[in-house]
Design an enzyme around this catalytic site. Structure first.
Site, PDB file in Angstrom:
ATOM      1  N   HIS A  44      58.540  86.857  -2.833  1.00  0.00           N
ATOM      2  CA  HIS A  44      58.269  86.679  -1.409  1.00  0.00           C
ATOM      3  C   HIS A  44      56.922  85.981  -1.299  1.00  0.00           C
ATOM      4  O   HIS A  44      55.906  86.509  -1.748  1.00  0.00           O
ATOM      5  CB  HIS A  44      58.226  88.024  -0.676  1.00  0.00           C
ATOM      6  CG  HIS A  44      58.064  87.850   0.807  1.00  0.00           C
ATOM      7  ND1 HIS A  44      59.139  87.718   1.653  1.00  0.00           N
ATOM      8  CD2 HIS A  44      56.959  87.741   1.579  1.00  0.00           C
ATOM      9  CE1 HIS A  44      58.695  87.557   2.889  1.00  0.00           C
ATOM     10  NE2 HIS A  44      57.380  87.559   2.871  1.00  0.00           N
ATOM     11  N   CYS A  45      56.913  84.804  -0.732  1.00  0.00           N
ATOM     12  CA  CYS A  45      55.689  84.015  -0.603  1.00  0.00           C
ATOM     13  C   CYS A  45      54.968  84.435   0.679  1.00  0.00           C
ATOM     14  O   CYS A  45      55.457  84.195   1.786  1.00  0.00           O
ATOM     15  CB  CYS A  45      56.017  82.526  -0.564  1.00  0.00           C
ATOM     16  SG  CYS A  45      54.564  81.479  -0.422  1.00  0.00           S
ATOM     17  N   LEU A  46      53.813  85.051   0.523  1.00  0.00           N
ATOM     18  CA  LEU A  46      53.043  85.492   1.684  1.00  0.00           C
ATOM     19  C   LEU A  46      52.430  84.314   2.433  1.00  0.00           C
ATOM     20  O   LEU A  46      52.172  84.404   3.624  1.00  0.00           O
ATOM     21  CB  LEU A  46      51.971  86.486   1.256  1.00  0.00           C
ATOM     22  CG  LEU A  46      52.507  87.821   0.736  1.00  0.00           C
ATOM     23  CD1 LEU A  46      51.367  88.688   0.216  1.00  0.00           C
ATOM     24  CD2 LEU A  46      53.279  88.548   1.801  1.00  0.00           C
ATOM     25  N   MET A  49      55.425  83.187   4.328  1.00  0.00           N
ATOM     26  CA  MET A  49      56.087  84.325   4.977  1.00  0.00           C
ATOM     27  C   MET A  49      57.607  84.172   4.901  1.00  0.00           C
ATOM     28  O   MET A  49      58.321  84.312   5.897  1.00  0.00           O
ATOM     29  CB  MET A  49      55.621  84.479   6.434  1.00  0.00           C
ATOM     30  CG  MET A  49      54.224  84.991   6.560  1.00  0.00           C
ATOM     31  SD  MET A  49      53.947  86.553   5.712  1.00  0.00           S
ATOM     32  CE  MET A  49      54.931  87.672   6.655  1.00  0.00           C
TER      33      MET A  49
END
Length: 176
Positions: A44-46, A49
């Site tokens: 999950h790429c913060l 998002m």
């Protein structure tokens, strides 16, 4: 389908997602941030998002390469600006340069730190993609299983077409 039926059909309880209440296909993981099961979930790429998985992994790698090129261009521009504006003999007087051009130096240092981190991430992503794998389900033994030629072919095929090498993908273990 109830959990008892899963066990009877030998699908395994671990393949049942209690959040989504579905049977997960192989190499699928539930993302707690997005609250959805993703096939070939990588991470999950913060920053974005968003989950990086089967449908957008290639786009994520291309985006990451573009960001690295943009940061490299900024660093080269900052260095050429400083060299063009100041005489090389004045570099001994660093304090005056740091006072008048502190904003360029701060931005260049922040950019350099981001550049190093993104190069590391891209290297890790290239390593797992070149083995026909994904970050979440990678196997350290795969590193020695494939030749560099096979790995380069798999990586370039994935970047240009978005498809993983069928032979390497078939060798992936069905995790979950």
């Amino acid at each position: 389908m109830r959990i008892a039926e899963l066990v009877e059909e030998e699908l395994g309880v671990s393949r049942f997602c209690i959040e989504c209440e579905v049977i997960q296909p192989p190499r699928t993981k539930h993302c707690k941030l997005c609250n959805v099961c993703m096939i070939e979930y990588d991470h999950h790429c913060l920053f974005l998002m968003n989950c990086v998985a089967r449908n957008n992994h290639r786009i994520f790698l291309l985006f990451l390469m573009e960001v690295i090129v943009a940061q490299l261009l900024f660093l080269l521009s900052a260095v050429s600006y400083m060299l063009a504006k100041y005489d090389p003999n004045l570099w001994a007087k660093r304090s005056s340069i740091m006072e008048s051009e502190s904003w360029v130096l701060v931005l260049a240092l922040m950019n350099l730190a981001s550049f190093v981190g993104e190069c590391w991430l891209l290297r890790e992503q290239f390593a797992v993609v070149s083995m026909g794998s994904i970050f979440t389900f990678q196997d350290p033994a795969d590193d020695k299983m494939y030749t560099w030629k096979q790995r380069w072919r798999t990586l370039l095929t994935f970047l240009f077409t978005g498809r993983r090498s069928r032979r390497l993908q078939d060798n992936l273990p069905n995790v979950l």
